[in-house]
Motif scaffolding. Structure first.
Motif, short mmCIF file in Angstrom:
data_model
loop_
_atom_site.label_atom_id
_atom_site.label_comp_id
_atom_site.label_asym_id
_atom_site.label_seq_id
_atom_site.Cartn_x
_atom_site.Cartn_y
_atom_site.Cartn_z
N GLU A 87 -26.02 0.63 -28.48
CA GLU A 87 -26.10 2.09 -29.31
C GLU A 87 -24.85 2.75 -29.39
O GLU A 87 -23.91 3.73 -29.68
CB GLU A 87 -26.89 3.05 -28.26
CG GLU A 87 -28.40 2.74 -28.56
CD GLU A 87 -29.56 3.25 -26.85
OE1 GLU A 87 -28.44 4.30 -26.32
OE2 GLU A 87 -30.87 3.25 -27.56
N GLN A 88 -24.01 2.31 -27.85
CA GLN A 88 -22.09 2.90 -27.70
C GLN A 88 -21.52 2.04 -29.06
O GLN A 88 -20.22 3.09 -29.41
CB GLN A 88 -21.71 2.38 -26.23
CG GLN A 88 -22.42 3.28 -24.82
CD GLN A 88 -22.14 4.47 -25.03
OE1 GLN A 88 -20.79 5.04 -25.29
NE2 GLN A 88 -23.31 5.24 -25.45
N THR A 104 -22.46 0.97 -31.98
CA THR A 104 -23.13 2.02 -33.21
C THR A 104 -22.73 0.90 -34.45
O THR A 104 -20.63 0.51 -34.53
CB THR A 104 -23.04 3.26 -33.96
OG1 THR A 104 -21.82 3.62 -33.53
CG2 THR A 104 -23.50 3.85 -32.59
N ASP A 105 -23.13 0.94 -35.90
CA ASP A 105 -22.43 0.36 -36.98
C ASP A 105 -22.25 -1.06 -37.27
O ASP A 105 -20.96 -1.55 -37.39
CB ASP A 105 -21.47 1.33 -37.63
CG ASP A 105 -21.86 2.50 -37.43
OD1 ASP A 105 -23.02 2.92 -37.86
OD2 ASP A 105 -20.97 3.74 -37.61
N ILE A 142 -21.22 -4.57 -37.31
CA ILE A 142 -21.21 -5.71 -38.91
C ILE A 142 -20.51 -6.94 -38.83
O ILE A 142 -21.60 -7.50 -39.64
CB ILE A 142 -19.34 -5.16 -39.15
CG1 ILE A 142 -19.43 -3.45 -39.48
CG2 ILE A 142 -18.71 -5.66 -40.75
CD1 ILE A 142 -17.48 -2.99 -39.78
N THR A 143 -20.26 -7.92 -37.57
CA THR A 143 -20.18 -9.27 -36.90
C THR A 143 -20.05 -9.46 -36.03
O THR A 143 -20.23 -7.83 -34.68
CB THR A 143 -19.21 -9.58 -37.91
OG1 THR A 143 -17.93 -9.43 -37.61
CG2 THR A 143 -19.37 -9.34 -40.15
N GLU A 185 -19.18 -12.68 -33.64
CA GLU A 185 -19.17 -14.50 -33.49
C GLU A 185 -19.49 -15.10 -31.74
O GLU A 185 -19.05 -14.09 -31.12
CB GLU A 185 -17.37 -14.06 -33.77
CG GLU A 185 -17.00 -13.20 -34.62
CD GLU A 185 -15.64 -14.43 -35.25
OE1 GLU A 185 -15.69 -15.74 -35.20
OE2 GLU A 185 -16.26 -14.03 -37.13
N GLU A 230 -17.34 -11.57 -30.19
CA GLU A 230 -16.59 -11.15 -30.17
C GLU A 230 -18.15 -10.04 -31.50
O GLU A 230 -18.41 -11.04 -32.20
CB GLU A 230 -15.38 -10.77 -30.73
CG GLU A 230 -15.10 -11.27 -31.81
CD GLU A 230 -14.37 -11.40 -32.69
OE1 GLU A 230 -12.73 -11.15 -32.25
OE2 GLU A 230 -14.06 -10.86 -34.18
N GLU A 262 -18.53 -6.55 -33.52
CA GLU A 262 -16.97 -6.27 -34.27
C GLU A 262 -18.03 -4.66 -34.76
O GLU A 262 -19.14 -4.84 -35.89
CB GLU A 262 -16.85 -6.51 -35.54
CG GLU A 262 -15.23 -5.19 -36.67
CD GLU A 262 -14.36 -5.76 -37.23
OE1 GLU A 262 -14.73 -7.50 -36.93
OE2 GLU A 262 -12.98 -5.54 -37.38
N SER A 263 -17.84 -3.27 -34.59
CA SER A 263 -18.42 -2.71 -35.36
C SER A 263 -17.08 -1.62 -35.91
O SER A 263 -16.42 -2.43 -36.51
CB SER A 263 -19.20 -1.00 -34.18
OG SER A 263 -17.51 -0.40 -33.77
N VAL A 264 -17.89 -1.00 -36.80
CA VAL A 264 -16.76 -0.27 -37.84
C VAL A 264 -15.48 0.30 -37.09
O VAL A 264 -14.65 -0.14 -37.40
CB VAL A 264 -17.35 1.09 -39.11
CG1 VAL A 264 -16.32 1.77 -39.54
CG2 VAL A 264 -18.62 0.90 -39.53
N LYS A 265 -16.22 1.02 -36.46
CA LYS A 265 -14.74 1.26 -35.62
C LYS A 265 -13.81 0.55 -34.52
O LYS A 265 -12.55 0.86 -34.40
CB LYS A 265 -15.74 1.83 -34.15
CG LYS A 265 -14.84 3.46 -33.83
CD LYS A 265 -15.84 4.67 -33.05
CE LYS A 265 -16.77 3.93 -32.48
NZ LYS A 265 -18.22 5.19 -32.06
N ALA A 266 -14.83 -0.53 -33.47
CA ALA A 266 -13.75 -1.49 -33.10
C ALA A 266 -14.47 -2.76 -32.91
O ALA A 266 -15.31 -2.66 -33.39
CB ALA A 266 -13.43 -1.09 -31.74
N VAL A 267 -13.14 -3.61 -32.12
CA VAL A 267 -14.00 -4.83 -31.93
C VAL A 267 -13.87 -5.10 -30.38
O VAL A 267 -13.70 -4.79 -29.86
CB VAL A 267 -13.10 -6.14 -32.07
CG1 VAL A 267 -13.54 -7.37 -32.22
CG2 VAL A 267 -12.72 -5.62 -33.31
#
Lengths: 371, 129
Positions: free
Chosen positions: B32-33, B35-36, B38-39, B41, B57, B59-64
């Motif tokens: 939940e923290q 969010t969004d 993407i991938t 690894e 790792e 990865e979200s839109v905001k950060a890895v």
């Protein structure tokens, strides 16, 4: 990072906090990065409408007998071509021709208004003071006594028009109008934005910010409007290929490298940075490009760019595009890099192939022709 | 998995220990923290992981964000469904969104891990950002 209590707050800060806004530090301000999800907020703007608090942006007013000449001397674009009720994108440069800030200049009936980046308010003020010379006029920083609220998306006009006492549908892109919101709140409304969609930005008194914000949400709920944070603002502007100061433009990067040479009028009389810009316009060192990664991993700011196997550039912004569902980036490579050169980006230790594309990545289909 | 039966690292990975096999995932709170998403690894089968060290790792839109191993061990199974479609992690972090199974190293301890009550207390304290 500064502690929460030392950060500047917009007039909507408490509303954001009470409505699930995830507050982060941005340019010395406490701002919502998202409410629910960046992707959801991004899609709302592309498909319906989103509401943004952009009160952290700097707002400077100019009035007096020769403020047009003053602004013309400070900034790179030509104020002479800026007729009443028009808005112009312009740049403030240092003596080396690097970009100190990118700004919007609004020409109102008896005054000018400049909107600058939150992070560069002091630097922008310094540039205007450096250009003041013999020009007569007053410059007042109105940032803290006003608020700025953007509504962006295909439904923006339908939502905003019933709340405003002047017609909005005839206001062309990059023009402004003045009137009252909610029958009582004086507002300067511009058809501008930072998302690549149709939309409007309103400047109002700080004390009316919450009323105007809530009225737009109520009016917009049947149209699917939602509040949006800085996270979606960043992914939207990136898809639209718009530069962000501190990333694609900086005091070390000149407007020609950034693809913003159209906002520099070298044929006008002297202005800050002109001598250096004349030279740099002839000898571009690097060029801003768009990249679409083949994989989904994001090439973020600072990632090294390889051209035909040699390290030659750097990524300035990167994200995952909710519209295109691909990882996108903007980067600098040496000027004259052939369009067909093989490009790879080092994404945390692994080279990922990328395709160079023309900016913007995303362009909306316009309903009607505009100037 | 019943979240109440799991152990948690302070970096939000969960562990379910069954004999010498530990199943590893990340908590609902962490998802939940982030969010969004993407991938993701994940390591290969046979890779050795060390408690407190990165094993992958997300990865979200905001950060890895790094994924940290909560316990020493060797990867014996990877959830390829999650590796191919990270939305499974977002939808069901304690079930279909598990990440890897480890054969726990001999003598490896669960020391430093929190039980459910202690983890809930920790995120309540950290969560008020």
């Amino acid at each position: 990072m500064a502690s929460e209590s030392s950060l500047l707050r917009t007039p909507l800060h408490d509303w954001h906090q009470a409505h699930g806004g995830r507050l982060v530090e941005f340019a010395g301000w406490s701002m919502p990065v998202q409410y629910t999800s960046i992707v959801e907020e991004h899609r709302a703007v592309r498909q319906r409408a989103g509401l943004f608090d952009v009160s952290h942006m700097g707002r400077l007013t100019f009035d007096g007998p020769s403020v047009a000449e003053w602004i013309d001397h400070a900034a790179t674009n030509s104020v002479a071509s800026l007729t009443e009720l028009k808005i112009q994108y312009s740049l403030l440069c240092n003596e080396r021709g690097g970009v100190v800030d990118d700004i919007l200049v609004y020409r109102q009936p008896f005054a000018f208004l400049v909107v600058c980046n939150a992070s560069n308010r002091a630097a922008a003020l310094e540039r205007f003071e450096a250009a003041r010379g013999r020009y007569e006029g007053n410059l007042v920083d109105r940032t803290r006594e006003t608020a700025m609220i953007a509504i962006q998306g295909p439904r923006a006009l339908e939502i905003l028009a019933p709340l405003f006492d002047q017609p909005l549908d005839g206001v062309p892109y990059y023009h402004l109008t003045m009137g009252r919101l909610l029958g009582r709140v004086n507002a300067v409304i511009s058809r501008t934005g930072y998302t690549g969609e149709d939309g409007f930005e309103a400047i109002i008194g700080a004390h009316s910010a919450v009323d105007v914000w809530q009225a737009r949400l109520e009016q917009g709920t049947p149209h699917g409007v939602i509040p949006c944070g800085l996270g979606a603002r960043d992914t939207l502007r990136l898809e639209a290929g718009m530069p962000l100061h501190g990333h694609e433009i900086s005091p070390e990067i000149d407007p020609f490298e950034a693809g913003l040479g159209w906002a520099v009028k070298l044929d006008k009389p002297d202005f800050l940075g002109k001598a250096a810009l004349v030279d740099r316009g002839r000898n571009p060192g690097r060029t801003r490009i768009g990249l679409v990664l083949e994989g989904k991993r994001i090439a973020r700011e600072g990632a090294a760019v390889f051209v035909n196997g040699n390290q030659a550039g750097v990524v300035t912004s990167g994200t995952f595009s909710p519209t295109l569902e691909q990882a996108l980036a903007m980067a600098y490579v040496p000027a004259g890099t052939p369009a067909e050169a093989a490009i790879e980006v080092d994404v945390r230790g692994r080279r990922e192939p990328a395709k160079r594309v023309k900016l913007p990545f995303y362009k909306r289909t316009r309903k009607s022709a505009r100037p | 998995m019943d979240p109440r039966s799991l152990h948690y690292s302070p970096t939000h990975e969960w562990v379910s220990l069954d004999g010498e096999i530990a199943t590893i995932g990340v908590s609902q709170f962490a998802v939940e923290q982030l969010t969004d998403l993407i991938t993701i690894e994940l390591p290969r089968v046979g890779a050795r992981v060390t408690a407190g060290k990165s094993f992958g790792e997300v990865e979200s839109v905001k950060a890895v964000s790094d994924l940290y191993a909560p316990i020493d061990g060797e990867v014996v199974e990877v959830n390829t469904a999650v590796a191919n479609d990270v939305s499974l992690l977002a939808a069901d972090p304690f079930g279909k969104g598990w990440l890897v199974k480890l054969k726990v190293a001999p003598g490896a301890a669960m020391a430093g891990l929190l039980d459910h009550a202690a983890y809930e207390k920790k995120i309540a304290e950290d969560g008020g950002h």
